[in-house]
Design a protein around this motif. Structure first.
Motif, PDB file in Angstrom:
ATOM      1  N   PHE A  84      12.182  -0.166  -0.181  1.00 26.70           N
ATOM      2  CA  PHE A  84      10.780  -0.269  -0.590  1.00 26.70           C
ATOM      3  C   PHE A  84      10.311   1.028  -1.223  1.00 26.70           C
ATOM      4  CE2 PHE A  84       6.381   0.862   0.378  1.00 26.70           C
ATOM      5  CZ  PHE A  84       5.703  -0.125  -0.317  1.00 26.70           C
ATOM      6  N   HIS A  85      10.727   2.171  -0.632  1.00 28.31           N
ATOM      7  CA  HIS A  85      10.294   3.458  -1.175  1.00 28.31           C
ATOM      8  C   HIS A  85      10.899   3.700  -2.562  1.00 28.31           C
ATOM      9  CE1 HIS A  85       8.096   4.535   2.365  1.00 28.31           C
ATOM     10  NE2 HIS A  85       9.161   4.405   3.152  1.00 28.31           N
ATOM     11  N   LEU A  86      12.117   3.218  -2.785  1.00 33.12           N
ATOM     12  CA  LEU A  86      12.706   3.322  -4.126  1.00 33.12           C
ATOM     13  C   LEU A  86      11.868   2.543  -5.136  1.00 33.12           C
ATOM     14  CD1 LEU A  86      16.546   2.980  -3.452  1.00 33.12           C
ATOM     15  CD2 LEU A  86      15.312   5.035  -4.175  1.00 33.12           C
ATOM     16  N   TRP A  87      11.445   1.341  -4.741  1.00 33.06           N
ATOM     17  CA  TRP A  87      10.600   0.524  -5.612  1.00 33.06           C
ATOM     18  C   TRP A  87       9.260   1.217  -5.842  1.00 33.06           C
ATOM     19  CZ3 TRP A  87       5.945  -2.161  -4.452  1.00 33.06           C
ATOM     20  CH2 TRP A  87       5.533  -3.090  -5.427  1.00 33.06           C
ATOM     21  N   ASN A  88       8.684   1.794  -4.784  1.00 31.98           N
ATOM     22  CA  ASN A  88       7.409   2.493  -4.896  1.00 31.98           C
ATOM     23  C   ASN A  88       7.537   3.714  -5.810  1.00 31.98           C
ATOM     24  OD1 ASN A  88       4.728   2.206  -4.062  1.00 31.98           O
ATOM     25  ND2 ASN A  88       4.924   3.739  -2.453  1.00 31.98           N
ATOM     26  N   ASP A  89       8.653   4.413  -5.700  1.00 30.12           N
ATOM     27  CA  ASP A  89       8.897   5.556  -6.578  1.00 30.12           C
ATOM     28  C   ASP A  89       9.001   5.106  -8.029  1.00 30.12           C
ATOM     29  OD1 ASP A  89       8.916   7.252  -4.405  1.00 30.12           O
ATOM     30  OD2 ASP A  89      11.099   7.360  -4.257  1.00 30.12           O
ATOM     31  N   ALA A  90       9.601   3.925  -8.243  1.00 32.48           N
ATOM     32  CA  ALA A  90       9.690   3.389  -9.599  1.00 32.48           C
ATOM     33  C   ALA A  90       8.299   3.081 -10.143  1.00 32.48           C
ATOM     34  CB  ALA A  90      10.564   2.139  -9.623  1.00 32.48           C
ATOM     35  N   LEU A  91       7.396   2.561  -9.282  1.00 32.27           N
ATOM     36  CA  LEU A  91       6.011   2.332  -9.704  1.00 32.27           C
ATOM     37  C   LEU A  91       5.363   3.635 -10.155  1.00 32.27           C
ATOM     38  CD1 LEU A  91       4.502  -0.060  -6.966  1.00 32.27           C
ATOM     39  CD2 LEU A  91       5.440  -0.688  -9.199  1.00 32.27           C
ATOM     40  N   ALA A  92       5.636   4.711  -9.421  1.00 35.95           N
ATOM     41  CA  ALA A  92       5.001   6.000  -9.702  1.00 35.95           C
ATOM     42  C   ALA A  92       5.383   6.557 -11.071  1.00 35.95           C
ATOM     43  CB  ALA A  92       5.356   7.012  -8.611  1.00 35.95           C
ATOM     44  N   THR A  93       6.518   6.121 -11.620  1.00 35.50           N
ATOM     45  CA  THR A  93       6.917   6.586 -12.955  1.00 35.50           C
ATOM     46  C   THR A  93       6.064   5.962 -14.053  1.00 35.50           C
ATOM     47  OG1 THR A  93       8.547   4.825 -13.375  1.00 35.50           O
ATOM     48  CG2 THR A  93       9.302   6.781 -12.133  1.00 35.50           C
ATOM     49  N   LEU A  94       5.398   4.841 -13.735  1.00 35.88           N
ATOM     50  CA  LEU A  94       4.594   4.070 -14.700  1.00 35.88           C
ATOM     51  C   LEU A  94       5.448   3.537 -15.847  1.00 35.88           C
ATOM     52  CD1 LEU A  94       1.356   6.271 -14.882  1.00 35.88           C
ATOM     53  CD2 LEU A  94       1.854   4.346 -13.366  1.00 35.88           C
ATOM     54  N   VAL A  98      10.950  -0.038 -13.178  1.00 32.35           N
ATOM     55  CA  VAL A  98      10.574  -0.946 -12.082  1.00 32.35           C
ATOM     56  C   VAL A  98      11.406  -2.226 -12.167  1.00 32.35           C
ATOM     57  CG1 VAL A  98       8.704  -2.214 -10.973  1.00 32.35           C
ATOM     58  CG2 VAL A  98       8.235  -0.016 -12.090  1.00 32.35           C
ATOM     59  N   ALA A  99      11.512  -2.802 -13.359  1.00 28.12           N
ATOM     60  CA  ALA A  99      12.281  -4.037 -13.529  1.00 28.12           C
ATOM     61  C   ALA A  99      13.747  -3.837 -13.185  1.00 28.12           C
ATOM     62  CB  ALA A  99      12.142  -4.550 -14.967  1.00 28.12           C
ATOM     63  N   ALA A 100      14.255  -2.615 -13.370  1.00 30.34           N
ATOM     64  CA  ALA A 100      15.657  -2.324 -13.061  1.00 30.34           C
ATOM     65  C   ALA A 100      15.939  -2.379 -11.564  1.00 30.34           C
ATOM     66  CB  ALA A 100      16.042  -0.949 -13.605  1.00 30.34           C
ATOM     67  N   ARG A 101      14.913  -2.349 -10.737  1.00 30.42           N
ATOM     68  CA  ARG A 101      15.082  -2.439  -9.281  1.00 30.42           C
ATOM     69  C   ARG A 101      15.351  -3.882  -8.834  1.00 30.42           C
ATOM     70  NH1 ARG A 101      17.218   0.546  -6.820  1.00 30.42           N
ATOM     71  NH2 ARG A 101      16.429  -0.410  -4.936  1.00 30.42           N
ATOM     72  N   TYR A 102      15.164  -4.856  -9.720  1.00 30.02           N
ATOM     73  CA  TYR A 102      15.331  -6.266  -9.375  1.00 30.02           C
ATOM     74  C   TYR A 102      16.735  -6.750  -9.731  1.00 30.02           C
ATOM     75  CZ  TYR A 102      10.327  -6.485  -8.484  1.00 30.02           C
ATOM     76  OH  TYR A 102       9.069  -6.273  -7.959  1.00 30.02           O
ATOM     77  N   ALA A 103      17.225  -7.719  -8.958  1.00 30.58           N
ATOM     78  CA  ALA A 103      18.556  -8.290  -9.203  1.00 30.58           C
ATOM     79  C   ALA A 103      18.565  -9.055 -10.525  1.00 30.58           C
ATOM     80  CB  ALA A 103      18.948  -9.227  -8.063  1.00 30.58           C
ATOM     81  N   ALA A 136       5.793 -17.362 -11.984  1.00 32.12           N
ATOM     82  CA  ALA A 136       6.993 -16.762 -11.396  1.00 32.12           C
ATOM     83  C   ALA A 136       7.786 -16.060 -12.481  1.00 32.12           C
ATOM     84  CB  ALA A 136       7.845 -17.835 -10.722  1.00 32.12           C
ATOM     85  N   ARG A 137       8.354 -14.895 -12.166  1.00 34.28           N
ATOM     86  CA  ARG A 137       9.171 -14.124 -13.108  1.00 34.28           C
ATOM     87  C   ARG A 137      10.615 -14.169 -12.609  1.00 34.28           C
ATOM     88  NH1 ARG A 137       5.171 -11.631 -16.398  1.00 34.28           N
ATOM     89  NH2 ARG A 137       3.252 -12.668 -15.761  1.00 34.28           N
ATOM     90  N   THR A 138      11.519 -14.635 -13.464  1.00 34.11           N
ATOM     91  CA  THR A 138      12.891 -14.913 -13.003  1.00 34.11           C
ATOM     92  C   THR A 138      13.973 -14.215 -13.827  1.00 34.11           C
ATOM     93  OG1 THR A 138      12.953 -16.926 -14.360  1.00 34.11           O
ATOM     94  CG2 THR A 138      12.243 -17.161 -12.063  1.00 34.11           C
TER      95      THR A 138
END
Length: 265
Positions: A205-215, A220-225, A238-240
């Motif tokens: 979760f913190h990795l995802w939150n850190d990705a948000l902080a980069t704006l 951010v999308a790279a954190r998703y499978a 829904a985003r797939t």
């Protein structure tokens, strides 16, 4: 005599084409017949820029002379330079007319220009750059092979991925091209059977939150499978896939969000 900027761009692009590799116009796009002068300028300048990039990473081979080990390793650097352009067409141009690409993060082989380009359409979004850590070069009559271990740094996320590689190069139309490219993640890097801990899950979760902080919506999308499903907070859709997830965060990141877990299991 007054000559429009579009006409100058057309003349320049036509003259330069004699010195650049031939490129199928259908792969670049065709300007609309109703396009403005500015749009035509941009089209022809982008076309010329693409041709220059292709020419830069597809240098002619020396005539009647064997390739050296150093030059074989230089072919990897040409491929790496193609990655740095961020243009999947330029990368695909480094492969032969009948290539076999067994990619790192896809299951299906890529055996022609379009399928190779399709793979790099997605892979280049991670802004990869490779470094050879260890390798062996073999040279034959009209062919060369480079095999070993390389490591990618993903500029979009900072992640590092170590993998095994094989490049088989052949001369095609006077240029050394990649005929076969195999890349696979190091087996020991895939930690099979080791369970993730609750603290490690929270760390994701913190990795995802850190990705948000980069704006940066790409990070951010790279954190998703690859086949992730996002049911977002402020959208009904829904985003797939990568592109739709990134598109959602383009707008959401304008709110400069930061998250905090209050309670979870």
């Amino acid at each position: 005599m007054k000559i429009s900027s579009a006409a100058i761009a057309l003349s320049f692009a036509y003259g330069a084409s004699a010195f650049a590799p031939s490129v199928d116009p259908s792969r670049i796009g065709t300007p609309s017949t109703t396009a403005s002068s500015t749009e035509l300028d941009l089209f022809f300048m982008n076309t010329l820029k693409h041709k220059r990039a292709v020419s830069k990473v597809n240098k002619p081979a020396r005539v009647n002379d064997s390739i050296t080990e150093k030059e074989v390793r230089g072919l990897f650097e040409l491929w790496n330079s193609a990655l740095a352009t961020g243009d999947s067409r330029v990368v695909a141009s480094r492969y032969s007319k009948n290539p076999v690409l067994l990619p790192t993060v896809k299951d299906d082989p890529r055996t022609d220009y379009d399928s190779v380009k399709d793979y790099f359409d997605t892979f280049l979004l991670k802004k990869p750059q490779g470094t050879i850590l260890d390798g062996k070069v073999h040279i034959g009559d009209g062919w060369a092979t480079d095999m070993g271990i390389y490591e990618f740094t993903m500029g979009a996320t900072g992640d590092k991925v170590k993998a095994r590689y094989t490049y088989n190069y052949v001369q095609e139309d006077g240029v050394w091209k990649i005929q076969h490219h195999h890349s696979s993640v190091m087996p020991e890097a895939v930690d099979m059977g080791k369970p993730i801990t609750p603290d490690e899950v929270r760390g994701l979760f913190h990795l995802w939150n850190d990705a948000l902080a980069t704006l940066d919506p790409t990070k951010v999308a790279a954190r998703y499978a690859e086949k992730g499903v996002l049911l977002p907070t402020v959208s009904d859709n829904a985003r797939t896939d990568f592109h739709s997830i990134r598109e959602y965060f383009v707008n959401f990141l304008q709110l400069k969000p930061q998250g905090e877990i209050l309670e979870s299991h």
